[in-house]
Design an enzyme around this catalytic site. Structure first.
Site, PDB file in Angstrom:
ATOM      1  N   TYR A  90       0.837  -1.204   0.000  1.00  0.00           N
ATOM      2  CA  TYR A  90       0.000   0.000   0.000  1.00  0.00           C
ATOM      3  C   TYR A  90       0.871   1.254   0.000  1.00  0.00           C
ATOM      4  O   TYR A  90       0.475   2.286  -0.505  1.00  0.00           O
ATOM      5  CB  TYR A  90      -0.871   0.042   1.267  1.00  0.00           C
ATOM      6  CG  TYR A  90      -2.112  -0.824   1.241  1.00  0.00           C
ATOM      7  CD1 TYR A  90      -2.546  -1.443   0.068  1.00  0.00           C
ATOM      8  CD2 TYR A  90      -2.871  -0.991   2.390  1.00  0.00           C
ATOM      9  CE1 TYR A  90      -3.699  -2.220   0.064  1.00  0.00           C
ATOM     10  CE2 TYR A  90      -4.026  -1.757   2.389  1.00  0.00           C
ATOM     11  CZ  TYR A  90      -4.432  -2.375   1.221  1.00  0.00           C
ATOM     12  OH  TYR A  90      -5.571  -3.129   1.220  1.00  0.00           O
ATOM     13  N   GLY A  91       2.036   1.143   0.646  1.00  0.00           N
ATOM     14  CA  GLY A  91       2.904   2.306   0.843  1.00  0.00           C
ATOM     15  C   GLY A  91       3.304   3.026  -0.441  1.00  0.00           C
ATOM     16  O   GLY A  91       3.732   4.168  -0.405  1.00  0.00           O
TER      17      GLY A  91
ATOM     18  N   CYS B 170      -3.050  -2.995   9.736  1.00  0.00           N
ATOM     19  CA  CYS B 170      -2.078  -2.363   8.841  1.00  0.00           C
ATOM     20  C   CYS B 170      -1.966  -0.904   9.249  1.00  0.00           C
ATOM     21  O   CYS B 170      -2.969  -0.177   9.254  1.00  0.00           O
ATOM     22  CB  CYS B 170      -2.601  -2.479   7.405  1.00  0.00           C
ATOM     23  SG  CYS B 170      -1.638  -1.604   6.171  1.00  0.00           S
ATOM     24  N   ASN B 171      -0.758  -0.464   9.607  1.00  0.00           N
ATOM     25  CA  ASN B 171      -0.548   0.932  10.013  1.00  0.00           C
ATOM     26  C   ASN B 171      -0.883   1.876   8.862  1.00  0.00           C
ATOM     27  O   ASN B 171      -1.493   2.927   9.057  1.00  0.00           O
ATOM     28  CB  ASN B 171       0.908   1.152  10.420  1.00  0.00           C
ATOM     29  CG  ASN B 171       1.269   0.418  11.696  1.00  0.00           C
ATOM     30  OD1 ASN B 171       1.230   0.978  12.773  1.00  0.00           O
ATOM     31  ND2 ASN B 171       1.614  -0.855  11.592  1.00  0.00           N
TER      32      ASN B 171
ATOM     33  N   CYS C  43       5.161  -1.087  11.330  1.00  0.00           N
ATOM     34  CA  CYS C  43       4.499  -1.719  10.182  1.00  0.00           C
ATOM     35  C   CYS C  43       4.270  -3.163  10.593  1.00  0.00           C
ATOM     36  O   CYS C  43       5.173  -3.795  11.163  1.00  0.00           O
ATOM     37  CB  CYS C  43       5.406  -1.636   8.950  1.00  0.00           C
ATOM     38  SG  CYS C  43       4.899  -2.708   7.583  1.00  0.00           S
ATOM     39  N   THR C  44       3.079  -3.683  10.321  1.00  0.00           N
ATOM     40  CA  THR C  44       2.756  -5.021  10.838  1.00  0.00           C
ATOM     41  C   THR C  44       3.544  -6.139  10.153  1.00  0.00           C
ATOM     42  O   THR C  44       3.544  -7.266  10.633  1.00  0.00           O
ATOM     43  CB  THR C  44       1.240  -5.301  10.754  1.00  0.00           C
ATOM     44  OG1 THR C  44       0.807  -5.115   9.397  1.00  0.00           O
ATOM     45  CG2 THR C  44       0.467  -4.370  11.671  1.00  0.00           C
ATOM     46  N   HIS C  45       4.199  -5.819   9.056  1.00  0.00           N
ATOM     47  CA  HIS C  45       5.079  -6.830   8.436  1.00  0.00           C
ATOM     48  C   HIS C  45       6.364  -7.033   9.258  1.00  0.00           C
ATOM     49  O   HIS C  45       6.940  -8.123   9.261  1.00  0.00           O
ATOM     50  CB  HIS C  45       5.492  -6.406   7.019  1.00  0.00           C
ATOM     51  CG  HIS C  45       4.448  -6.646   5.969  1.00  0.00           C
ATOM     52  ND1 HIS C  45       3.326  -5.879   5.847  1.00  0.00           N
ATOM     53  CD2 HIS C  45       4.379  -7.578   4.987  1.00  0.00           C
ATOM     54  CE1 HIS C  45       2.606  -6.312   4.817  1.00  0.00           C
ATOM     55  NE2 HIS C  45       3.224  -7.346   4.286  1.00  0.00           N
TER      56      HIS C  45
HETATM   57  N1  DGL Z   1       1.609  -4.048   6.997  1.00  0.00           N
HETATM   58  C1  DGL Z   1       1.470  -2.727   6.431  1.00  0.00           C
HETATM   59  C2  DGL Z   1       1.631  -1.669   7.534  1.00  0.00           C
HETATM   60  O1  DGL Z   1       1.482  -1.976   8.705  1.00  0.00           O
HETATM   61  C3  DGL Z   1       2.353  -2.599   5.227  1.00  0.00           C
HETATM   62  C4  DGL Z   1       1.981  -1.467   4.370  1.00  0.00           C
HETATM   63  C5  DGL Z   1       2.309  -1.579   2.922  1.00  0.00           C
HETATM   64  O2  DGL Z   1       1.790  -2.496   2.284  1.00  0.00           O
HETATM   65  O3  DGL Z   1       3.015  -0.709   2.426  1.00  0.00           O
HETATM   66  O4  DGL Z   1       1.848  -0.522   7.283  1.00  0.00           O
END
Ligand code: DGL
Length: 265
Positions: free
Chosen positions: A43-44, A74-75, A184-186
């Site tokens: 998403y970023g 997801c943040n 970030c949750t990843h």
């Molecule tokens: N896990 C997403 C987060 O916490 C990743 C965002 C992304 O896909 O850029 O922000």
């Protein structure tokens, strides 16, 4: 009163599984439904309007599956879409944000580092978190382009991932931070490597456990906890078409027999 409907979670990809694992620890009886928006990850790299539209489509889908509470795991999506989704849904919605407040109480030298996506760090929510809680504390933030993609590809222990992570961490460590927030949750999937590179004097924190406790509180306050004593079930959905996605979800959840459902939304 009780409610046996499932709790829904979503993320741009597999990152929210780190939150779901914490949720499972404290809510062993709840059914959980996870959606990985793998076709649109990360998403970023997208404008907030796009992320808001994805959040709307995914929450509609999870509502159609009968969820009683939505976790935006997801943040980045929370920054872009939390208030809009809260307004639109009649069920409770819990979002996630970098653990700035706990970090400011943990730090001993007043220097905190944050690893997150560019969208999270540029968002108003992040600026407001720092303004509200980091009085007298230096907060150094570092965007980490490429890391989410590595984790999506299941490359958690690869040399390329270690190199990229090390380059980002070096910038924070050069500022002598003693506390690092995984925003970030990843990134919790890279926690062992972050701890290894940062050394034992640096504390590493994320938000998965705090958010899970918040979910439990909101369920209890709204009389939405399940009445069943059985083990909760998990259902995983993704719109990703790469054959790797299923393998990575199984690996991160820790169940080699897990079935991952494909859905084109
Ligand atoms: N896990 C997403 C987060 O916490 C990743 C965002 C992304 O896909 O850029 O922000």
């Amino acid at each position: 009163m009780s409610d046996n409907r499932p709790v829904g979670l979503f993320d741009s990809g597999v990152g929210g599984i780190s939150v779901m694992k914490e949720l499972r620890k404290i809510l062993p009886h709840e059914d959980l439904i996870y959606f990985a928006d793998s076709a649109n990850c990360p998403y970023g790299n997208n404008p907030p309007e796009f992320i808001r539209e994805r959040a709307r489509i995914i929450s509609d889908f999870l509502l159609s599956q009968g969820i009683k509470l939505l976790v935006i795991a997801c943040n980045t999506a929370s920054v872009a879409a939390l208030s809009q989704i809260r307004q639109a849904l009649v069920i409770p919605v819990v979002g996630i944000e970098p653990a700035i407040k706990p970090a400011t109480t943990l730090t001993r030298n007043g220097r905190v580092g944050v690893l997150a996506t560019g969208v999270t760090l540029a968002g108003e929510r992040f600026t407001s978190l720092v303004e509200r809680f980091a009085d007298g504390i230096e907060v150094y933030s570092q965007a980490c382009p490429g890391l989410v993609e590595m984790i999506e590809a299941g490359q958690i222990e690869s040399e390329d991932t270690k190199e990229l992570l090390s380059a980002y961490l070096e910038k924070l460590l050069a500022q002598e931070v003693d506390t690092i927030v995984l925003g970030c949750t990843h990134y919790p999937f890279l926690r062992p490597e972050v701890e290894n590179l940062a050394g034992e004097k640096v504390k590493v924190i994320d938000t998965g456990s705090a958010v899970s406790q918040q979910v439990a509180r909101v369920l209890a306050a709204n009389q939405l906890l399940t009445s069943t004593e059985d083990s909760g079930q998990e259902i995983f959905y993704t719109n990703g078409t790469s054959p790797e996605i299923e393998r990575v979800i199984r690996q991160l959840w820790g169940d080699p027999n897990l079935i991952v459902h494909q859905i084109n939304i």
